[in-house]
Scaffold this motif. Structure first.
Motif, mmCIF file in Angstrom:
data_model
loop_
_atom_site.group_PDB
_atom_site.id
_atom_site.type_symbol
_atom_site.label_atom_id
_atom_site.label_comp_id
_atom_site.label_asym_id
_atom_site.label_seq_id
_atom_site.Cartn_x
_atom_site.Cartn_y
_atom_site.Cartn_z
ATOM 1 N N VAL A 1 -7.393 -19.241 6.309
ATOM 2 C CA VAL A 1 -8.223 -19.197 5.095
ATOM 3 C C VAL A 1 -9.686 -19.335 5.494
ATOM 4 C CG1 VAL A 1 -8.865 -20.452 2.989
ATOM 5 C CG2 VAL A 1 -6.458 -19.955 3.453
ATOM 6 N N ALA A 2 -9.990 -20.307 6.356
ATOM 7 C CA ALA A 2 -11.370 -20.522 6.807
ATOM 8 C C ALA A 2 -11.909 -19.292 7.531
ATOM 9 C CB ALA A 2 -11.445 -21.751 7.716
ATOM 10 N N GLN A 3 -11.096 -18.685 8.394
ATOM 11 C CA GLN A 3 -11.525 -17.478 9.112
ATOM 12 C C GLN A 3 -11.827 -16.340 8.145
ATOM 13 O OE1 GLN A 3 -8.090 -16.990 11.616
ATOM 14 N NE2 GLN A 3 -8.996 -18.132 13.334
ATOM 15 N N ASN A 4 -10.993 -16.184 7.119
ATOM 16 C CA ASN A 4 -11.213 -15.114 6.148
ATOM 17 C C ASN A 4 -12.432 -15.369 5.285
ATOM 18 O OD1 ASN A 4 -9.172 -12.767 5.900
ATOM 19 N ND2 ASN A 4 -7.940 -14.525 6.541
ATOM 20 N N LEU A 5 -12.672 -16.610 4.903
ATOM 21 C CA LEU A 5 -13.869 -16.918 4.112
ATOM 22 C C LEU A 5 -15.130 -16.694 4.944
ATOM 23 C CD1 LEU A 5 -12.661 -20.049 2.137
ATOM 24 C CD2 LEU A 5 -13.038 -17.729 1.262
ATOM 25 N N GLN A 6 -15.067 -17.032 6.223
ATOM 26 C CA GLN A 6 -16.208 -16.788 7.114
ATOM 27 C C GLN A 6 -16.454 -15.285 7.247
ATOM 28 O OE1 GLN A 6 -15.637 -18.248 11.125
ATOM 29 N NE2 GLN A 6 -17.798 -18.071 11.612
ATOM 30 N N ARG A 7 -15.390 -14.518 7.410
ATOM 31 C CA ARG A 7 -15.510 -13.061 7.517
ATOM 32 C C ARG A 7 -16.059 -12.481 6.212
ATOM 33 N NH1 ARG A 7 -13.092 -8.236 10.420
ATOM 34 N NH2 ARG A 7 -13.513 -6.641 8.882
ATOM 35 N N LEU A 8 -15.610 -13.009 5.073
ATOM 36 C CA LEU A 8 -16.099 -12.535 3.780
ATOM 37 C C LEU A 8 -17.608 -12.750 3.661
ATOM 38 C CD1 LEU A 8 -15.447 -11.386 0.958
ATOM 39 C CD2 LEU A 8 -15.026 -13.739 0.215
ATOM 40 N N ARG A 9 -18.072 -13.918 4.069
ATOM 41 C CA ARG A 9 -19.516 -14.200 4.020
ATOM 42 C C ARG A 9 -20.295 -13.291 4.972
ATOM 43 N NH1 ARG A 9 -17.436 -19.367 3.558
ATOM 44 N NH2 ARG A 9 -17.591 -19.786 5.782
ATOM 45 N N ARG B 1 -19.265 -10.242 6.434
ATOM 46 C CA ARG B 1 -19.092 -8.788 6.332
ATOM 47 C C ARG B 1 -18.722 -8.282 4.948
ATOM 48 N NH1 ARG B 1 -15.978 -7.097 11.850
ATOM 49 N NH2 ARG B 1 -17.465 -8.031 13.292
ATOM 50 N N GLY B 2 -18.477 -9.202 4.020
ATOM 51 C CA GLY B 2 -18.143 -8.776 2.663
ATOM 52 C C GLY B 2 -16.696 -8.385 2.450
ATOM 53 N N SER B 3 -15.836 -8.654 3.445
ATOM 54 C CA SER B 3 -14.411 -8.331 3.302
ATOM 55 C C SER B 3 -13.574 -9.311 4.113
ATOM 56 C CB SER B 3 -14.135 -6.900 3.770
ATOM 57 O OG SER B 3 -14.379 -6.782 5.160
ATOM 58 N N TYR B 4 -12.308 -9.382 3.747
ATOM 59 C CA TYR B 4 -11.377 -10.221 4.490
ATOM 60 C C TYR B 4 -10.892 -9.491 5.738
ATOM 61 C CZ TYR B 4 -11.007 -13.058 0.228
ATOM 62 O OH TYR B 4 -11.272 -13.849 -0.851
ATOM 63 N N HIS B 5 -10.260 -10.225 6.635
ATOM 64 C CA HIS B 5 -9.590 -9.609 7.780
ATOM 65 C C HIS B 5 -8.439 -8.747 7.268
ATOM 66 C CE1 HIS B 5 -11.530 -11.711 11.119
ATOM 67 N NE2 HIS B 5 -11.495 -12.807 10.387
ATOM 68 N N ASP B 6 -7.991 -7.810 8.088
ATOM 69 C CA ASP B 6 -6.830 -6.982 7.773
ATOM 70 C C ASP B 6 -5.590 -7.882 7.798
ATOM 71 O OD1 ASP B 6 -4.760 -5.154 7.619
ATOM 72 O OD2 ASP B 6 -5.461 -3.928 9.283
ATOM 73 N N PHE B 7 -4.810 -7.868 6.731
ATOM 74 C CA PHE B 7 -3.626 -8.717 6.662
ATOM 75 C C PHE B 7 -2.399 -8.089 7.302
ATOM 76 C CE2 PHE B 7 -6.223 -10.521 3.272
ATOM 77 C CZ PHE B 7 -6.154 -11.855 3.606
ATOM 78 N N GLY B 8 -2.495 -6.839 7.711
ATOM 79 C CA GLY B 8 -1.347 -6.193 8.341
ATOM 80 C C GLY B 8 -0.242 -5.926 7.333
ATOM 81 N N GLN B 9 0.946 -5.694 7.860
ATOM 82 C CA GLN B 9 2.079 -5.347 7.000
ATOM 83 C C GLN B 9 2.905 -6.587 6.658
ATOM 84 O OE1 GLN B 9 5.784 -3.051 8.236
ATOM 85 N NE2 GLN B 9 4.604 -1.486 7.134
ATOM 86 N N ILE B 10 3.210 -6.717 5.385
ATOM 87 C CA ILE B 10 4.095 -7.761 4.888
ATOM 88 C C ILE B 10 5.463 -7.105 4.707
ATOM 89 C CG2 ILE B 10 4.532 -9.415 3.034
ATOM 90 C CD1 ILE B 10 1.889 -9.928 4.587
ATOM 91 N N SER B 11 6.500 -7.685 5.305
ATOM 92 C CA SER B 11 7.852 -7.110 5.232
ATOM 93 C C SER B 11 8.733 -7.968 4.329
ATOM 94 C CB SER B 11 8.470 -7.027 6.627
ATOM 95 O OG SER B 11 7.717 -6.172 7.445
ATOM 96 N N LEU B 12 9.277 -7.321 3.304
ATOM 97 C CA LEU B 12 10.095 -8.011 2.311
ATOM 98 C C LEU B 12 11.465 -7.365 2.189
ATOM 99 C CD1 LEU B 12 7.410 -8.116 -0.538
ATOM 100 C CD2 LEU B 12 7.873 -9.899 1.160
ATOM 101 N N VAL B 13 12.402 -8.134 1.610
ATOM 102 C CA VAL B 13 13.739 -7.635 1.296
ATOM 103 C C VAL B 13 14.008 -7.930 -0.174
ATOM 104 C CG1 VAL B 13 16.214 -7.991 1.664
ATOM 105 C CG2 VAL B 13 14.678 -7.939 3.612
ATOM 106 N N ALA B 14 14.589 -6.958 -0.865
ATOM 107 C CA ALA B 14 15.055 -7.143 -2.234
ATOM 108 C C ALA B 14 16.562 -6.905 -2.242
ATOM 109 C CB ALA B 14 14.357 -6.166 -3.178
ATOM 110 N N VAL B 15 17.285 -7.711 -3.000
ATOM 111 C CA VAL B 15 18.741 -7.600 -3.077
ATOM 112 C C VAL B 15 19.115 -6.846 -4.350
ATOM 113 C CG1 VAL B 15 20.913 -8.883 -3.194
ATOM 114 C CG2 VAL B 15 19.029 -9.748 -1.776
ATOM 115 N N ARG B 16 19.918 -5.787 -4.195
ATOM 116 C CA ARG B 16 20.304 -4.960 -5.351
ATOM 117 C C ARG B 16 21.386 -5.651 -6.192
ATOM 118 N NH1 ARG B 16 21.444 0.207 -3.174
ATOM 119 N NH2 ARG B 16 19.258 0.653 -3.472
ATOM 120 N N ASP B 17 22.434 -6.196 -5.579
ATOM 121 C CA ASP B 17 23.547 -6.811 -6.310
ATOM 122 C C ASP B 17 23.889 -8.166 -5.715
ATOM 123 O OD1 ASP B 17 24.172 -4.715 -8.207
ATOM 124 O OD2 ASP B 17 24.835 -3.538 -6.474
ATOM 125 N N PRO B 18 24.261 -9.131 -6.514
ATOM 126 C CA PRO B 18 24.370 -9.055 -7.966
ATOM 127 C C PRO B 18 22.989 -9.040 -8.614
ATOM 128 C CG PRO B 18 24.786 -11.296 -7.260
ATOM 129 C CD PRO B 18 24.596 -10.470 -6.019
#
Length: 120
Positions: free
Chosen positions: A41-49, A51-68
């Motif tokens: 969080v601190a690194q991203n707030l420093q980057r925001l101040r 460069r005006g943007s956050y660091h790249d968060f990369g890919q978030i990998s999730l799973v969704a269950v169809r059934d039940p």
């Protein structure tokens, strides 16, 4: 990119569009380190101040269950949320949540991969 025959979605997400979701850990996830979260969080707030943007968060990998069907949602406080299990990115999701609370008007975007599995 959506591949229904593989039950996979890969694309981009915005934290704003995922507010109606609950992200739960997989049994194999390591525990979230609050020290790691605070540092990122601190690194991203420093980057925001700087460069005006956050660091790249990369890919978030999730799973969704169809059934039940009961696996698709979480009921909490009278609200219904879509349920996703986090394969990879639990620290980054926590960091994004903290940043959204500190800077609610700053958009947070990231890559997203969701695999839909037939059952738990």
């Amino acid at each position: 990119l959506e591949r229904p025959e593989l039950s996979v979605f890969v694309g981009f997400g915005s934290l704003d569009t995922l507010r109606g979701c609950k992200f739960l850990p997989m049994a194999t996830n390591r525990c979230i380190s609050q020290d790691v979260v605070a540092q990122r969080v601190a690194q991203n707030l420093q980057r925001l101040r700087a460069r005006g943007s956050y660091h790249d968060f990369g890919q978030i990998s999730l799973v969704a269950v169809r059934d039940p069907r009961s696996e698709q949602f979480v009921e909490e406080g009278g609200q219904r949320y879509a349920r996703f299990y986090v394969l990879d990115g639990q620290h980054r999701l926590t960091v994004m949540g903290e940043l959204a609370r500190e800077r609610p008007n700053m958009p947070i975007c990231f890559e997203l991969s969701v695999k839909v599995v037939p059952d738990k």
